[in-house]
Design a protein around this motif. Structure first.
Motif, mmCIF file in Angstrom:
data_model
loop_
_atom_site.group_PDB
_atom_site.id
_atom_site.type_symbol
_atom_site.label_atom_id
_atom_site.label_comp_id
_atom_site.label_asym_id
_atom_site.label_seq_id
_atom_site.Cartn_x
_atom_site.Cartn_y
_atom_site.Cartn_z
ATOM 1 N N THR A 81 16.550 32.054 26.599
ATOM 2 C CA THR A 81 16.057 31.097 27.589
ATOM 3 C C THR A 81 14.563 31.274 27.820
ATOM 4 O OG1 THR A 81 18.218 31.135 28.647
ATOM 5 C CG2 THR A 81 16.418 30.224 29.924
ATOM 6 N N ALA A 82 14.091 32.512 27.822
ATOM 7 C CA ALA A 82 12.675 32.774 28.057
ATOM 8 C C ALA A 82 11.824 32.416 26.835
ATOM 9 C CB ALA A 82 12.467 34.233 28.427
ATOM 10 N N VAL A 83 12.308 32.719 25.640
ATOM 11 C CA VAL A 83 11.525 32.515 24.429
ATOM 12 C C VAL A 83 11.591 31.058 23.958
ATOM 13 C CG1 VAL A 83 11.273 33.203 22.019
ATOM 14 C CG2 VAL A 83 11.766 34.913 23.752
ATOM 15 N N HIS A 84 12.786 30.452 24.026
ATOM 16 C CA HIS A 84 12.984 29.077 23.553
ATOM 17 C C HIS A 84 13.606 28.217 24.656
ATOM 18 C CE1 HIS A 84 12.111 30.438 19.502
ATOM 19 N NE2 HIS A 84 13.033 31.373 19.623
ATOM 20 N N PRO A 85 12.850 27.906 25.702
ATOM 21 C CA PRO A 85 13.441 27.111 26.781
ATOM 22 C C PRO A 85 13.793 25.689 26.356
ATOM 23 C CG PRO A 85 11.098 27.404 27.153
ATOM 24 C CD PRO A 85 11.470 28.246 25.974
ATOM 25 N N GLU A 86 13.143 25.181 25.311
ATOM 26 C CA GLU A 86 13.430 23.818 24.863
ATOM 27 C C GLU A 86 14.791 23.709 24.190
ATOM 28 O OE1 GLU A 86 11.635 26.026 21.473
ATOM 29 O OE2 GLU A 86 11.102 25.800 23.574
ATOM 30 N N LEU A 87 15.383 24.840 23.798
ATOM 31 C CA LEU A 87 16.694 24.824 23.154
ATOM 32 C C LEU A 87 17.839 25.017 24.139
ATOM 33 C CD1 LEU A 87 15.959 26.869 19.929
ATOM 34 C CD2 LEU A 87 15.999 24.399 20.228
ATOM 35 N N ASN A 88 17.540 25.040 25.424
ATOM 36 C CA ASN A 88 18.567 25.210 26.445
ATOM 37 C C ASN A 88 18.513 24.042 27.420
ATOM 38 O OD1 ASN A 88 19.719 27.920 25.861
ATOM 39 N ND2 ASN A 88 17.572 28.485 26.040
ATOM 40 N N GLU A 131 27.709 24.421 27.499
ATOM 41 C CA GLU A 131 27.675 25.078 26.194
ATOM 42 C C GLU A 131 27.637 24.049 25.066
ATOM 43 O OE1 GLU A 131 27.427 28.251 23.600
ATOM 44 O OE2 GLU A 131 27.220 28.209 25.776
ATOM 45 N N ARG A 132 28.377 22.963 25.207
ATOM 46 C CA ARG A 132 28.368 21.889 24.212
ATOM 47 C C ARG A 132 26.965 21.289 24.105
ATOM 48 N NH1 ARG A 132 28.752 16.427 24.790
ATOM 49 N NH2 ARG A 132 29.473 15.318 22.958
ATOM 50 N N GLU A 133 26.354 21.022 25.238
ATOM 51 C CA GLU A 133 25.001 20.464 25.264
ATOM 52 C C GLU A 133 24.014 21.435 24.605
ATOM 53 O OE1 GLU A 133 22.305 17.374 26.422
ATOM 54 O OE2 GLU A 133 24.480 17.433 26.528
ATOM 55 N N ARG A 134 24.136 22.708 24.911
ATOM 56 C CA ARG A 134 23.235 23.718 24.335
ATOM 57 C C ARG A 134 23.381 23.779 22.819
ATOM 58 N NH1 ARG A 134 22.963 28.965 22.790
ATOM 59 N NH2 ARG A 134 25.196 29.253 22.933
ATOM 60 N N ARG A 135 24.603 23.759 22.343
ATOM 61 C CA ARG A 135 24.824 23.822 20.896
ATOM 62 C C ARG A 135 24.340 22.560 20.194
ATOM 63 N NH1 ARG A 135 30.373 27.115 19.793
ATOM 64 N NH2 ARG A 135 29.920 28.830 21.202
ATOM 65 N N LEU A 136 24.510 21.402 20.827
ATOM 66 C CA LEU A 136 24.022 20.166 20.220
ATOM 67 C C LEU A 136 22.495 20.138 20.165
ATOM 68 C CD1 LEU A 136 26.486 17.531 21.684
ATOM 69 C CD2 LEU A 136 26.261 18.224 19.297
ATOM 70 N N ILE A 137 21.831 20.681 21.184
ATOM 71 C CA ILE A 137 20.370 20.763 21.173
ATOM 72 C C ILE A 137 19.909 21.687 20.048
ATOM 73 C CG2 ILE A 137 18.374 21.645 22.446
ATOM 74 C CD1 ILE A 137 19.693 20.574 25.011
ATOM 75 N N GLN A 138 20.572 22.825 19.897
ATOM 76 C CA GLN A 138 20.207 23.752 18.834
ATOM 77 C C GLN A 138 20.477 23.149 17.462
ATOM 78 O OE1 GLN A 138 22.302 27.342 19.794
ATOM 79 N NE2 GLN A 138 20.766 27.988 21.290
ATOM 80 N N ARG A 139 21.563 22.414 17.335
ATOM 81 C CA ARG A 139 21.889 21.757 16.070
ATOM 82 C C ARG A 139 20.825 20.714 15.722
ATOM 83 N NH1 ARG A 139 24.957 16.960 14.915
ATOM 84 N NH2 ARG A 139 25.815 17.049 12.817
ATOM 85 N N LYS A 140 20.415 19.935 16.709
ATOM 86 C CA LYS A 140 19.390 18.922 16.492
ATOM 87 C C LYS A 140 18.085 19.576 16.039
ATOM 88 C CE LYS A 140 16.797 15.386 18.955
ATOM 89 N NZ LYS A 140 16.544 14.792 20.272
ATOM 90 N N ALA A 141 17.701 20.684 16.669
ATOM 91 C CA ALA A 141 16.476 21.387 16.295
ATOM 92 C C ALA A 141 16.589 21.942 14.876
ATOM 93 C CB ALA A 141 16.189 22.510 17.283
ATOM 94 N N ARG A 142 17.753 22.478 14.527
ATOM 95 C CA ARG A 142 17.974 23.008 13.190
ATOM 96 C C ARG A 142 17.860 21.906 12.141
ATOM 97 N NH1 ARG A 142 22.396 25.565 14.755
ATOM 98 N NH2 ARG A 142 23.761 24.021 13.818
ATOM 99 N N LEU A 143 18.464 20.733 12.404
ATOM 100 C CA LEU A 143 18.410 19.621 11.468
ATOM 101 C C LEU A 143 16.977 19.081 11.327
ATOM 102 C CD1 LEU A 143 21.672 17.691 12.388
ATOM 103 C CD2 LEU A 143 21.255 19.113 10.383
#
Length: 123
Positions: free
Chosen positions: A11-18, A105-117
């Motif tokens: 959360t501190a390092v990558h706040p945009e992914l949460n 948790e679903r929202e967090r994982r979808l944000i991380q997935r979008k960033a990964r893609l």
């Protein structure tokens, strides 16, 4: 036990992914699901105002709270007779909490997935 440290670090390092805990959802609620039932309040606003229920208690378990308060008023001073209603309210609040945590948790994982893609597409 280390999960708290990892989550705090992420959360501190990558706040945009949460996602924001009480913020709006950024993805379609039916993404990855079939049709989902929309949650509705069973207790009406008029009932809650008439019973002078505080605004903090206006949630999807308000009808259970009304049942507990009604039972307590009917059985006063023997409020222990309302333990079944109180247990039902507690279970409803717990189920609501679990559902909200799953949505977060679903929202967090979808944000991380979008960033990964996006990162894979840029590379």
């Amino acid at each position: 036990m280390g999960n708290l440290v990892v989550r705090t670090w992420d959360t501190a390092v990558h706040p945009e992914l949460n996602p924001q805990p009480y913020g709006p959802t950024t993805f379609d609620p039916t993404l990855g699901f079939g049709p989902r039932k929309e949650r509705v309040m069973i207790a009406t606003e008029q009932e809650l105002r008439a019973c002078k229920i505080p605004k903090e208690q206006w949630d999807f378990c308000a009808h259970k709270f009304l049942a507990v308060e009604k039972c307590r008023n009917e059985n006063w001073p023997l409020a222990w007779r309302c333990k079944n209603e109180a247990h039902e309210m507690s279970k409803c609040l717990h189920d609501d909490y679990i559902l909200r945590m799953k949505e977060y948790e679903r929202e967090r994982r979808l944000i991380q997935r979008k960033a990964r893609l996006e990162q894979a597409a840029a590379a």
